[in-house]
Design an enzyme around this catalytic site. Sequence first.
Site, PDB file in Angstrom:
ATOM      1  N   HIS A   1     143.376  32.687  53.740  1.00  0.00           N
ATOM      2  CA  HIS A   1     141.938  32.283  53.355  1.00  0.00           C
ATOM      3  C   HIS A   1     141.341  31.709  54.607  1.00  0.00           C
ATOM      4  CE1 HIS A   1     142.563  33.113  48.892  1.00  0.00           C
ATOM      5  NE2 HIS A   1     141.253  32.990  49.107  1.00  0.00           N
TER       6      HIS A   1
ATOM      7  N   LYS B   1     146.373  29.940  39.434  1.00  0.00           N
ATOM      8  CA  LYS B   1     147.026  28.941  38.235  1.00  0.00           C
ATOM      9  C   LYS B   1     146.342  27.625  38.494  1.00  0.00           C
ATOM     10  CE  LYS B   1     151.324  27.492  40.306  1.00  0.00           C
ATOM     11  NZ  LYS B   1     151.842  26.164  40.505  1.00  0.00           N
TER      12      LYS B   1
END
Lengths: 185, 280
Positions: free
Chosen positions: A37, A102
């Site tokens: 990222h 999650k």
Amino acid sequence: MAIRISEPFTKDKFADLKAGDSVLITGTVYTARDAAHKRITEAIARGEEPPFPIQDSIIYYVGPTPPKPGRPIGSAGPTTSYRMDAYAPTLLDLGEVAMIGKGQRSEEVMQAVTRNGAVYLAAIGGAAALMARCVKSAEVIAYDDLGAEAVRKLYVEDLPVVVVLDPVGGNLYVEGREEYLNSIK
Amino acid sequence: MREISVKAIEDSIAKMCIDANHYLDEDLKNCMAQHLAEEPSLVGRQMLESIQENIAIAEEGIFPLCQDTGMACVFLEIGQDVHLIDGNLEDAINEGVRRGYGDGYLRKSIVRDPLDRVNTGDNTPAYIHYEIVPGDKVTITVAPKGFGSENMSKIKMLPPAAGENGVKDFVVEVAEMAGANPCPPIVVGVGIGGTFDKAALMAKKALLKPLDKPNESPYYDAMEKELLDRINALGIGPQGFGGKTTALAVNIITAPTHIAGLPVAVNVNCHVSRHKTVVL
Ligand code: SF4
């Protein structure tokens, strides 16, 4: 009953999802953890092309185990999403339609989700062998030097996920807990 | 003096790295089944069933239980009458981890420096803890530790006046703050007493204790049960989607401490609570 969503992953297919819905995803998803990222958002900031089109993309936060011979991938469950919180709003503003991970997200990510009509989906943490079976092909497309953290293009079939953040501000981690606590009162 | 080859230690560690990442112990599986039977939430039951299915798939030996195959935590209890031969023990341990993670197609998750973050490529070095014990045997435990749950762990130096309630509130607070992040249901290891570092070590070792045996101390056994009940009244549930089973078990280890201190460490583990032990 699970809702099936197949590519192309245009936003209209996710618009009616509600926090708590079970969804089965079929199509191309891209993997990226925090290291990837960082590089993707830095590339975008420099005006370079990201390794895959962000518009209508699904990014799965996963660093799989190495594939055994003859298999596309090893175990492939979600990693904890908050480590991507610093980068996610940029990608959501560029049209990323769904994140799969999650755990809790930051206020900034929640706002970027509703602002863009996107969704945050949870895969089952620790059920990585089960999810590996949904991955039909995998190919490293960028940042090979990151090993498990490289960006992979996956083709998944019926990948089971649950909607945590929906496009209108629903949050399963808050609502699911409240609902359960009310049910046992 | 009994001689044990470090090569034998290396071989067992390599095998245990692979086994621990594919096969969970019966106590954990039984504990999971028991909680499933008592889970009122439908989505909670569905998640626990998926986790059981995952355990069954991993047992086929092809896919590890989790993609985070962990940092290899290795505990050695070395009998004082043992003479280790055939080379350097620490090198042998790391070679065992290197082989296990390579041959087992496990993920390499270790970076050589916490800030420059370059992956070592073979999951070494291991975290190693040595203990010298009476006897002529070597007991080796390999516990691959995932960091989704490790990151939710906390330590606090409480004032002694905080007492029992301060300890209990802190443990429950850690579980609540962790929420959905450590892949609940979790296993909670608690270390109370000792020093700053000793408390953390005890919390980690508490994760290695069997889940189906009562604490040796009736007082701490009652505390474990109470803490489990309180954590499972939070409503977080499997995967944080709402439900009863936020934790599978709470295990406590204690040690004498200083008159001025009450250290408490909470090491959070996920439902993929992995460890294997051999005695050489
Ligand atoms: S916390 Fe445990 S189950 Fe979750 S991803 Fe990490 S190792 Fe796997």
